[in-house]
Write a protein that holds these residues in place. Structure first.
Motif, PDB file in Angstrom:
ATOM      1  N   ALA A 180       0.830  -1.205   0.000  1.00  0.00           N
ATOM      2  CA  ALA A 180       0.000   0.000   0.000  1.00  0.00           C
ATOM      3  C   ALA A 180       0.866   1.258   0.000  1.00  0.00           C
ATOM      4  O   ALA A 180       0.501   2.276  -0.598  1.00  0.00           O
ATOM      5  N   ARG A 181       2.020   1.197   0.642  1.00  0.00           N
ATOM      6  CA  ARG A 181       2.916   2.365   0.691  1.00  0.00           C
ATOM      7  C   ARG A 181       3.661   2.572  -0.620  1.00  0.00           C
ATOM      8  O   ARG A 181       3.835   3.697  -1.070  1.00  0.00           O
ATOM      9  N   HIS A 182       4.111   1.486  -1.227  1.00  0.00           N
ATOM     10  CA  HIS A 182       5.032   1.594  -2.360  1.00  0.00           C
ATOM     11  C   HIS A 182       4.404   1.276  -3.714  1.00  0.00           C
ATOM     12  O   HIS A 182       5.050   1.507  -4.737  1.00  0.00           O
ATOM     13  N   GLY A 183       3.185   0.742  -3.741  1.00  0.00           N
ATOM     14  CA  GLY A 183       2.523   0.486  -5.006  1.00  0.00           C
ATOM     15  C   GLY A 183       2.968  -0.807  -5.672  1.00  0.00           C
ATOM     16  O   GLY A 183       3.712  -1.617  -5.099  1.00  0.00           O
ATOM     17  N   GLU A 184       2.502  -0.992  -6.915  1.00  0.00           N
ATOM     18  CA  GLU A 184       2.796  -2.206  -7.672  1.00  0.00           C
ATOM     19  C   GLU A 184       3.978  -1.958  -8.599  1.00  0.00           C
ATOM     20  O   GLU A 184       3.920  -1.096  -9.478  1.00  0.00           O
ATOM     21  N   LEU A 185       5.024  -2.725  -8.425  1.00  0.00           N
ATOM     22  CA  LEU A 185       6.223  -2.581  -9.239  1.00  0.00           C
ATOM     23  C   LEU A 185       5.902  -2.705 -10.727  1.00  0.00           C
ATOM     24  O   LEU A 185       6.497  -2.033 -11.562  1.00  0.00           O
ATOM     25  N   ALA A 186       4.942  -3.552 -11.084  1.00  0.00           N
ATOM     26  CA  ALA A 186       4.640  -3.826 -12.488  1.00  0.00           C
ATOM     27  C   ALA A 186       3.957  -2.672 -13.200  1.00  0.00           C
ATOM     28  O   ALA A 186       3.711  -2.765 -14.402  1.00  0.00           O
ATOM     29  N   HIS A 187       3.646  -1.569 -12.488  1.00  0.00           N
ATOM     30  CA  HIS A 187       2.933  -0.467 -13.136  1.00  0.00           C
ATOM     31  C   HIS A 187       3.514   0.902 -12.831  1.00  0.00           C
ATOM     32  O   HIS A 187       2.977   1.909 -13.303  1.00  0.00           O
ATOM     33  N   LEU A 188       4.613   0.981 -12.085  1.00  0.00           N
ATOM     34  CA  LEU A 188       5.151   2.273 -11.669  1.00  0.00           C
ATOM     35  C   LEU A 188       6.215   2.766 -12.655  1.00  0.00           C
ATOM     36  O   LEU A 188       7.067   1.991 -13.094  1.00  0.00           O
ATOM     37  N   LEU A 189       6.176   4.066 -12.970  1.00  0.00           N
ATOM     38  CA  LEU A 189       7.183   4.639 -13.864  1.00  0.00           C
ATOM     39  C   LEU A 189       8.524   4.812 -13.158  1.00  0.00           C
ATOM     40  O   LEU A 189       9.567   4.815 -13.802  1.00  0.00           O
ATOM     41  N   GLU A 190       8.510   4.988 -11.847  1.00  0.00           N
ATOM     42  CA  GLU A 190       9.738   5.077 -11.065  1.00  0.00           C
ATOM     43  C   GLU A 190       9.648   4.082  -9.905  1.00  0.00           C
ATOM     44  O   GLU A 190       9.469   4.469  -8.758  1.00  0.00           O
ATOM     45  N   PRO A 191       9.778   2.802 -10.200  1.00  0.00           N
ATOM     46  CA  PRO A 191       9.492   1.793  -9.176  1.00  0.00           C
ATOM     47  C   PRO A 191      10.613   1.632  -8.168  1.00  0.00           C
ATOM     48  O   PRO A 191      11.780   1.892  -8.453  1.00  0.00           O
ATOM     49  N   ASP A 192      10.223   1.180  -6.985  1.00  0.00           N
ATOM     50  CA  ASP A 192      11.175   0.752  -5.972  1.00  0.00           C
ATOM     51  C   ASP A 192      11.387  -0.746  -6.174  1.00  0.00           C
ATOM     52  O   ASP A 192      10.486  -1.548  -5.939  1.00  0.00           O
ATOM     53  N   LEU A 193      12.571  -1.117  -6.627  1.00  0.00           N
ATOM     54  CA  LEU A 193      12.838  -2.507  -7.001  1.00  0.00           C
ATOM     55  C   LEU A 193      12.756  -3.458  -5.822  1.00  0.00           C
ATOM     56  O   LEU A 193      12.554  -4.661  -6.014  1.00  0.00           O
ATOM     57  N   LYS A 194      12.885  -2.935  -4.638  1.00  0.00           N
ATOM     58  CA  LYS A 194      12.899  -3.797  -3.454  1.00  0.00           C
ATOM     59  C   LYS A 194      11.561  -3.828  -2.738  1.00  0.00           C
ATOM     60  O   LYS A 194      11.021  -4.899  -2.453  1.00  0.00           O
ATOM     61  N   GLU A 195      10.987  -2.646  -2.458  1.00  0.00           N
ATOM     62  CA  GLU A 195       9.845  -2.576  -1.559  1.00  0.00           C
ATOM     63  C   GLU A 195       8.484  -2.670  -2.250  1.00  0.00           C
ATOM     64  O   GLU A 195       7.502  -3.047  -1.613  1.00  0.00           O
ATOM     65  N   ALA A 196       8.385  -2.318  -3.524  1.00  0.00           N
ATOM     66  CA  ALA A 196       7.090  -2.343  -4.206  1.00  0.00           C
ATOM     67  C   ALA A 196       6.585  -3.778  -4.342  1.00  0.00           C
ATOM     68  O   ALA A 196       7.361  -4.743  -4.300  1.00  0.00           O
ATOM     69  N   ARG A 197       5.270  -3.905  -4.498  1.00  0.00           N
ATOM     70  CA  ARG A 197       4.672  -5.236  -4.660  1.00  0.00           C
ATOM     71  C   ARG A 197       5.235  -5.901  -5.912  1.00  0.00           C
ATOM     72  O   ARG A 197       5.234  -5.329  -6.991  1.00  0.00           O
ATOM     73  N   GLY A 198       5.746  -7.124  -5.745  1.00  0.00           N
ATOM     74  CA  GLY A 198       6.391  -7.818  -6.848  1.00  0.00           C
ATOM     75  C   GLY A 198       7.884  -7.564  -6.925  1.00  0.00           C
ATOM     76  O   GLY A 198       8.531  -7.939  -7.898  1.00  0.00           O
ATOM     77  N   GLY A 199       8.449  -6.935  -5.874  1.00  0.00           N
ATOM     78  CA  GLY A 199       9.869  -6.621  -5.871  1.00  0.00           C
ATOM     79  C   GLY A 199      10.701  -7.637  -5.111  1.00  0.00           C
ATOM     80  O   GLY A 199      10.250  -8.732  -4.743  1.00  0.00           O
ATOM     81  N   LEU A 200      11.936  -7.252  -4.847  1.00  0.00           N
ATOM     82  CA  LEU A 200      12.891  -8.180  -4.232  1.00  0.00           C
ATOM     83  C   LEU A 200      12.483  -8.576  -2.820  1.00  0.00           C
ATOM     84  O   LEU A 200      12.783  -9.690  -2.379  1.00  0.00           O
ATOM     85  N   ARG A 201      11.814  -7.687  -2.110  1.00  0.00           N
ATOM     86  CA  ARG A 201      11.364  -8.039  -0.767  1.00  0.00           C
ATOM     87  C   ARG A 201      10.372  -9.193  -0.821  1.00  0.00           C
ATOM     88  O   ARG A 201      10.404 -10.093   0.028  1.00  0.00           O
TER      89      ARG A 201
END
Length: 823
Positions: A180-201
């Motif tokens: 909820a804080r970081h959003g979905e990695l698969a749809h963000l133009l500036e994604p957080d590779l670790k914390e976003a949903r679908g990321g390294l975390r």
């Protein structure tokens, strides 16, 4: 004189580590997993040497790597996650040992996450802090007493498995909060590779769930997805020189080059694809965890007299469709299903799952992907029916579609889908990637199927309307060709195929025309009527327009746009069915309030205005809101036609820090107006605005009117005030594309249409109006709209005698206005 810390008496660290680290990170012989493993091994040797020199053979201590370092996956700027274990002996010696380990790490500028604990303290910390426990699952011995390290790791794993039924639900909550804080990695133009949903975390969490022995993730593609994200983070660290996980826009091209990719879009597509694999695996795994936890808490496990456990009954299998059943909360294949003989089964299973609001079993997806034959071309009627049924399910169709994507079934059904899959949209107005936007449009179209006679065509057009974005050129033109080919593949009749091609070709026509053209001009209605050709197609295009806008993002649809589009559709429908002549019946009748303001302006000769604060639909009607919220406050301004009205009003609004969301300018002639007090006659300009306060509250209407009077009589220099404020404004933010001003040829026979597309900014409309006044042209009507940070405006102008501008003068005016806006 140099002061030396008394704790830092350890011998100098092995001298070659820093240089070897630089050579490894910037050399080209090793990349990806090999480089991360080599960096971990190099760091292991260095830390082991440090430990050996500092510990001096002391027993009962060990150095352990945890977290990412424990997994042997050091990125160039990763933290070193270290745990110094000790048996509780001399605390001063332990503290001195820790200093002799940590200070050399800090001296090299490396980030360090460290702790000093006994095994008992470590166990308590893991019990109290879920993140500590997760890090210990990857514990790896580096130096010192191996038995001490092994005891801590064994205890951590045993506790994790014993408490999995209580710890995993809490972990799931933490994952949801993080998403909820970081959003979905698969749809963000500036994604957080670790914390976003679908990321390294999430990749780490999946490994932790597997370590619990409670459930496991679908393994297909998981390791490759994780590797791609790690490789991207490595390149990001090297490009930026910082320990960052956010893939910012300004660094994407460099990261793409470092990874050997064509451009930033290719990079984002690769990141999005990896994120979707991880997201799907995460969703599936948590569903399995929930099922197991519920089963453990709900099912008793009585023992027979001989001590054997009773076997739990198999959950019920409820039929959903031919070959499809509901089983344990999922849509699964029936035991009697024969995928190898039933090419429609993938669509039937998907449609049944979506209509039932159930997830599609990952086991069923894998089985269908492996065994189901390709559909014949053209598709049989049942396949087409199931396809439309899936799209018509609304929101539940999204998860089912993602399951089909995970099994590579979508591109088997629709080969052209591959070009839009995971394609980014570099437009702040858009929320989703191209393919997800198409699915979201179908979701919104599903709510509008009761408004059209052919919901199958609406839903199919919704899914295909942007299919041309995977190709060069105008995506609407290219998309129409692809839609025609796809419709024939799906088995639509030739007439329906042409309707679908028309809908895709003109999916932007209604909203563009309604917001940028004068609806009272006969050329406007005639142009749309020629494009759609029938009321049935118009009806479908109206619904598609709304669904497309709703699926784009909050800035793309509003009550104002809905009203304008509906008005245009009404006029075009009347033109098409012959109930109205080719020329319009006349301008829209003013409301009672508009007529009252016009009469008052005509009588007094001065400006008259009314400002209405925004109210949600529920507050106005007493019923639940049924449509989009209004864009802002409604401002009506009536003033006798004279030069300078548009820039004066726009400038006054800008000085009061009012953002213009939409604006309309038209001329009224009050039919029963008394003679003006000052003897001045002429028509009245009516300006309809939607405005919002840049911050704070709306100004009082009396203040706006007072400033407008001063602006019109010249005692208030609006331009100077705005220039002064602009000079004091700090310069920051992205560099916007330059403005573009064009002449819309043949858009009207009564006026020349000037289109302006520019970055929205305070005072922009004032500047445009001022330049048009300086050019000596008359603004007959204006249609202003703001989409995100972009202004899209159309001005119907004429010469002082009311005739359209000559072609050469119109082109000169466009160039002049563009130069002024660029300056």
């Amino acid at each position: 004189m140099t002061t030396v810390d008394q704790h830092r008496t350890t011998p100098e660290p092995p001298s070659g580590y820093a240089a070897a680290r630089v050579r490894l990170l910037h050399g080209r012989s090793r990349t990806g997993p090999e480089r991360r493993a080599a960096l971990s091994s190099l760091t292991d040797d260095w830390l082991a040497a440090l430990f050996g020199a500092a510990a001096g053979g002391r027993r009962g201590v060990s150095l352990v790597a945890v977290g990412g370092y424990g997994r042997g996956e050091l990125s160039p700027r990763s933290d070193l996650d270290l745990l110094l274990l000790h048996d509780g002996g001399d605390p001063r010696r332990t503290a001195a040992l820790a200093d002799r380990l940590w200070y050399p790490v800090w001296d090299l500028g490396l980030a360090l996450d460290h702790a000093v604990r006994t095994p008992a303290e470590t166990r308590r910390a893991a019990t109290d802090d879920l993140k500590v426990h997760l890090g210990l699952l990857d514990a790896r011995h580096l130096a010192g007493d191996p038995d001490l390290s092994a005891r801590v790791r064994t205890t951590a794993l045993a506790d994790w498995r014993n408490r999995a039924a209580t710890r995993l639900p809490r972990l799931r909550e933490l994952c949801a909060e993080r998403a909820a804080r970081h959003g979905e990695l698969a749809h963000l133009l500036e994604p957080d590779l670790k914390e976003a949903r679908g990321g390294l975390r999430d990749a780490t969490v999946l490994a932790a769930v597997a370590a619990s022995w409670l459930a496991d993730a679908p393994r297909h593609g998981l390791d490759e997805a994780r590797r791609r994200l790690l490789d991207t983070r490595d390149a990001l660290h090297l490009v930026t020189g910082r320990a960052t996980d956010r893939l910012a826009l300004q660094e994407q091209d460099q990261v793409a080059t470092a990874l050997g990719l064509l451009d930033a879009d290719a990079l984002l597509r690769q990141v999005y694809e990896a994120a979707r694999v991880l997201s799907y695996a995460t969703e599936t795994t948590w569903r399995e965890v929930g099922r197991v936890v519920r089963a453990r808490s709900a099912r008793p496990r009585p023992r027979t007299l001989l001590g054997a456990r009773r076997t739990a009954p198999d959950p019920a299998r409820t039929p959903l469709a031919e070959g499809v059943v509901e089983h344990d909360g999922e849509a699964a294949l029936a035991r009697s299903a024969r995928p190898e003989r039933d090419p429609v089964l993938p669509l039937r299973a998907a449609a049944a799952a979506a209509q039932a609001g159930l997830p599609l079993s990952p086991h069923a997806v894998r089985h269908l992907a492996r065994c189901a034959p390709a559909l014949p071309v053209p598709w049989p009627a049942e396949a087409r029916e199931q396809f439309v049924t899936l799209l018509g399910a609304g929101r539940p169709a999204v998860a089912v579609w993602e399951a089909l994507e995970a099994g590579n079934l979508v591109t088997r059904l629709l080969p052209d889908w591959e070009r839009v899959r995971c394609r980014p949209q570099r437009n702040a107005v858009h929320t989703w990637t191209v393919d997800r936007h198409l699915v979201e449009t179908a979701v919104h179209a599903a709510a509008l199927t009761r408004r059209v006679a052919r919901p199958d065509l609406l839903l199919t057009a919704a899914l295909l309307h942007d299919i041309g974005k995977g190709w060069p050129g105008d995506h609407a033109v290219t998309g129409a060709t692809i839609a025609r080919d796809t419709a024939l593949r799906l088995g639509f009749a030739p007439a329906d195929t042409e309707v679908l091609a028309t809908l895709v070709r003109h999916h932007l026509l209604l909203v563009d025309t309604a917001t940028r053209r004068d609806l009272d001009d006969p050329a406007t209605v005639n142009t749309v009527a020629r494009a759609v050709r029938s009321t049935g197609t118009l009806e479908l295009l109206h619904a598609l327009t709304e669904a497309d806008a709703l699926a784009t993002g909050p800035a793309a649809w509003s009550a104002w746009r809905a009203t304008l589009v509906a008005d245009l559709v009404r006029r075009v429908a009347a033109r098409l069915d012959g109930s109205a002549p080719a020329s319009p019946a006349g301008p829209v009748e003013p409301t009672a309030e508009q007529e009252r303001l016009a009469v008052e302006a005509h009588r007094t000769g001065g400006p008259v205005l009314a400002l209405h604060a925004p109210q949600p639909p529920a507050a106005r009607s007493g019923e639940p809101a049924q449509g989009p919220e209004p864009l802002g406050a409604e401002l009506l301004v009536a003033v006798v036609d004279r030069p300078g009205v548009l820039p004066a009003v726009a400038g006054v609004l800008a000085t009061h820090r009012l953002t213009v969301r939409t604006a309309e300018l038209r001329t009224l002639t009050p039919p029963t107006a008394p003679a003006p007090a000052d003897g001045a006659g002429g028509p009245v300009l009516l300006l309809e605005w939607r405005v919002a306060a840049e911050y704070g509250s709306l100004p009082q209407a009396e203040r706006l009117r007072a400033d407008l009077v001063r602006a019109l009589d010249g005692s208030l220099d609006v331009g100077a005030r705005l220039a002064e404020r602009d000079a004091a404004r700090p310069r920051r933010g992205v560099v916007a594309p330059p403005p573009r001003v064009t002449v819309a040829a043949d858009a009207s026979r009564r006026a020349t249409v000037i289109e302006v597309r520019a970055q929205d900014a305070p005072g922009l409309l004032h500047r445009i109006g001022r330049e048009l006044e300086r050019a000596g042209v008359r603004v007959r009507s204006a249609h202003v709209s703001t989409l995100g940070a972009s202004a899209v405006d159309a001005f119907y102008v004429s010469d002082p005698d009311g005739a359209p501008l000559a072609a050469e003068r119109a082109a000169d005016l466009a160039r002049l206005l563009e130069r002024a806006l660029r300056g």
